[in-house]
Design an enzyme around this catalytic site. Structure first.
Site, PDB file in Angstrom:
ATOM      1  N   GLU A 116       0.822  -1.213   0.000  1.00 40.40           N
ATOM      2  CA  GLU A 116       0.000   0.000   0.000  1.00 40.40           C
ATOM      3  C   GLU A 116       0.859   1.267   0.000  1.00 40.40           C
ATOM      4  O   GLU A 116       0.391   2.341   0.377  1.00 40.40           O
ATOM      5  CB  GLU A 116      -0.960   0.007   1.201  1.00 40.40           C
ATOM      6  CG  GLU A 116      -1.883  -1.174   1.290  1.00 40.40           C
ATOM      7  CD  GLU A 116      -2.908  -1.285   0.157  1.00 40.40           C
ATOM      8  OE1 GLU A 116      -2.939  -0.398  -0.720  1.00 40.40           O
ATOM      9  OE2 GLU A 116      -3.649  -2.269   0.144  1.00 40.40           O
ATOM     10  N   HIS A 139      -2.884   2.421   8.347  1.00 34.63           N
ATOM     11  CA  HIS A 139      -3.951   1.611   7.761  1.00 34.63           C
ATOM     12  C   HIS A 139      -4.097   0.333   8.572  1.00 34.63           C
ATOM     13  O   HIS A 139      -3.096  -0.291   8.940  1.00 34.63           O
ATOM     14  CB  HIS A 139      -3.619   1.271   6.306  1.00 34.63           C
ATOM     15  CG  HIS A 139      -4.500   0.216   5.731  1.00 34.63           C
ATOM     16  ND1 HIS A 139      -5.866   0.365   5.602  1.00 34.63           N
ATOM     17  CD2 HIS A 139      -4.230  -1.030   5.271  1.00 34.63           C
ATOM     18  CE1 HIS A 139      -6.380  -0.734   5.077  1.00 34.63           C
ATOM     19  NE2 HIS A 139      -5.403  -1.601   4.869  1.00 34.63           N
ATOM     20  N   HIS A 141      -7.343  -2.902   9.969  1.00 34.15           N
ATOM     21  CA  HIS A 141      -8.604  -3.608   9.692  1.00 34.15           C
ATOM     22  C   HIS A 141      -9.421  -3.776  10.970  1.00 34.15           C
ATOM     23  O   HIS A 141      -9.640  -4.906  11.405  1.00 34.15           O
ATOM     24  CB  HIS A 141      -8.300  -4.987   9.095  1.00 34.15           C
ATOM     25  CG  HIS A 141      -7.430  -4.988   7.869  1.00 34.15           C
ATOM     26  ND1 HIS A 141      -6.723  -6.106   7.448  1.00 34.15           N
ATOM     27  CD2 HIS A 141      -7.149  -4.004   6.961  1.00 34.15           C
ATOM     28  CE1 HIS A 141      -6.055  -5.828   6.327  1.00 34.15           C
ATOM     29  NE2 HIS A 141      -6.286  -4.550   6.015  1.00 34.15           N
ATOM     30  N   GLU A 169     -17.838  12.143  22.557  1.00 36.04           N
ATOM     31  CA  GLU A 169     -16.604  12.828  22.177  1.00 36.04           C
ATOM     32  C   GLU A 169     -16.193  12.641  20.715  1.00 36.04           C
ATOM     33  O   GLU A 169     -15.225  13.260  20.272  1.00 36.04           O
ATOM     34  CB  GLU A 169     -15.465  12.427  23.122  1.00 36.04           C
ATOM     35  CG  GLU A 169     -15.808  12.865  24.543  1.00 36.04           C
ATOM     36  CD  GLU A 169     -14.602  13.139  25.415  1.00 36.04           C
ATOM     37  OE1 GLU A 169     -13.542  12.562  25.148  1.00 36.04           O
ATOM     38  OE2 GLU A 169     -14.746  13.936  26.357  1.00 36.04           O
ATOM     39  N   HIS A 210     -12.979  -3.467   3.921  1.00 37.29           N
ATOM     40  CA  HIS A 210     -11.539  -3.713   4.015  1.00 37.29           C
ATOM     41  C   HIS A 210     -10.962  -3.153   5.313  1.00 37.29           C
ATOM     42  O   HIS A 210     -10.366  -3.884   6.101  1.00 37.29           O
ATOM     43  CB  HIS A 210     -10.828  -3.108   2.786  1.00 37.29           C
ATOM     44  CG  HIS A 210      -9.355  -3.342   2.763  1.00 37.29           C
ATOM     45  ND1 HIS A 210      -8.660  -3.672   1.619  1.00 37.29           N
ATOM     46  CD2 HIS A 210      -8.426  -3.279   3.750  1.00 37.29           C
ATOM     47  CE1 HIS A 210      -7.377  -3.829   1.919  1.00 37.29           C
ATOM     48  NE2 HIS A 210      -7.203  -3.581   3.200  1.00 37.29           N
TER      49      HIS A 210
HETATM   50  O1  2HA Z   1      -1.678  -6.612   3.454  1.00 38.76           O
HETATM   51  O2  2HA Z   1      -3.624  -4.380   4.759  1.00 38.76           O
HETATM   52  O3  2HA Z   1      -4.325  -3.450   2.404  1.00 38.76           O
HETATM   53  C1  2HA Z   1      -1.673  -5.383   4.047  1.00 38.76           C
HETATM   54  C2  2HA Z   1      -2.938  -4.703   3.817  1.00 38.76           C
HETATM   55  C3  2HA Z   1      -3.346  -4.419   2.435  1.00 38.76           C
HETATM   56 ZN    ZN Z   2      -5.525  -3.605   4.357  1.00 43.82          ZN
END
Ligand code: 2HA
Ligand code: ZN
Length: 270
Positions: A116, A139, A141, A169, A210
């Site tokens: 990414e 980033h 999940h 909040e 995602h």
């Molecule tokens: O593999 O989170 O978006 C890593 C990730 C891809």
């Molecule tokens: Zn990801």
């Protein structure tokens, strides 16, 4: 020269990746993290004129030329960052209008930066235009935000308003709201460009089905942003199937604006 593992940027990065793993946000090789470093703090720990190797990036980002980033590696597990930072992390400096990156430290097993990388670098460029203090792109999940994208309207205003209504909040922590992308193929320049575009107006960008992207001035602030949005999503997922007989009203959200001196995203409150 100072030992790189005792540099404060490295300690913070390792702690944050570990916290993210412990929160369950980064299963297996899920998630990626990048932080803009000051040239001076890099020079305290290594000689940037001696790159280990050069890696093509596959995109152009002239505004990032010469900038240094500490970045998680592709295929690497956040779980393992604390045990082998020199394998799971790398420090790169962009050159050739962003088309190539000199590896200055890390990825010692021959690896390279996260798949990414385009989304990270394009988001850094976008956020630096909004606020020169923004140094971190994160980033991950988180389960409840992800779950919410299956059952909630993906309209940005509707999504944001629901999150604001879940904890008092939230509006204080992210008054600009959250932006939302539809499902897109990850790891591409296209999703990188779309994410960066969304980063112009908010520090949180949901990737439907995602995960989420967050941006902030440091690791703590960025972690805290995602943590707060994920908490709100968790509450939503606990109550979404129940009759809602109370809520936080727009009038109350306006009171929070006044009390905390923040401005909610234009047009998002009645
Ligand atoms: O593999 O989170 O978006 C890593 C990730 C891809
Ligand atoms: Zn990801």
């Amino acid at each position: 020269m100072k030992n790189i593992l005792s540099a404060s940027f490295m300690i913070e990065m390792i702690r944050t990746a570990t916290n993210m793993y412990n929160r369950g946000w980064d299963e297996r090789n899920g998630g990626n993290l990048s932080m803009l470093l000051e040239e001076q703090e890099v020079r305290e720990t290594l000689n940037p004129e001696k790159p280990v190797r050069t890696i093509p990036t596959g995109f152009t980002a002239p505004e990032l030329e010469g900038k240094y980033f500490l970045v998680t590696g592709t295929g690497k597990y956040f779980k393992n960052v604390q045990y082998a930072p020199e394998v799971n992390l790398g420090i790169v400096r962009l050159k050739d209008r962003g088309r190539q990156a000199d590896l200055l430290w890390g990825y010692e097993d021959g690896g390279q930066f996260t798949s990414e990388f385009p989304a990270h670098m394009m988001s850094h460029a976008a956020r630096l235009q909004v606020n020169a203090e923004n140094r971190v792109i994160m980033h991950c999940h988180p389960a409840n935000l992800l779950a919410m994208t299956f059952v909630h309207d993906l309209d940005e205003k509707a999504f944001t308003r629901t999150l604001w209504q879940m904890c008092t909040e939230c509006i204080v922590v992210f008054p600009e709201g959250v932006n939302v992308l539809p499902w897109m193929l990850c790891g591409t320049n296209e999703i990188g460009e779309a994410t960066a575009e969304k980063m112009r107006t908010a520090r949180l960008v949901v990737w439907s089905h995602h995960g989420i992207y967050g941006a902030g001035k440091d690791l703590d602030e960025t972690f805290g942003l995602i943590e707060t949005a994920e908490k709100a999503a968790e509450i939503y997922m606990k109550i979404a199937h129940l009759p809602r007989i109370n809520t936080i009203t727009d009038a109350q959200l306006h009171l929070l604006e006044k009390r905390f001196g923040i401005r909610a995203r234009e047009g998002y409150l009645d």
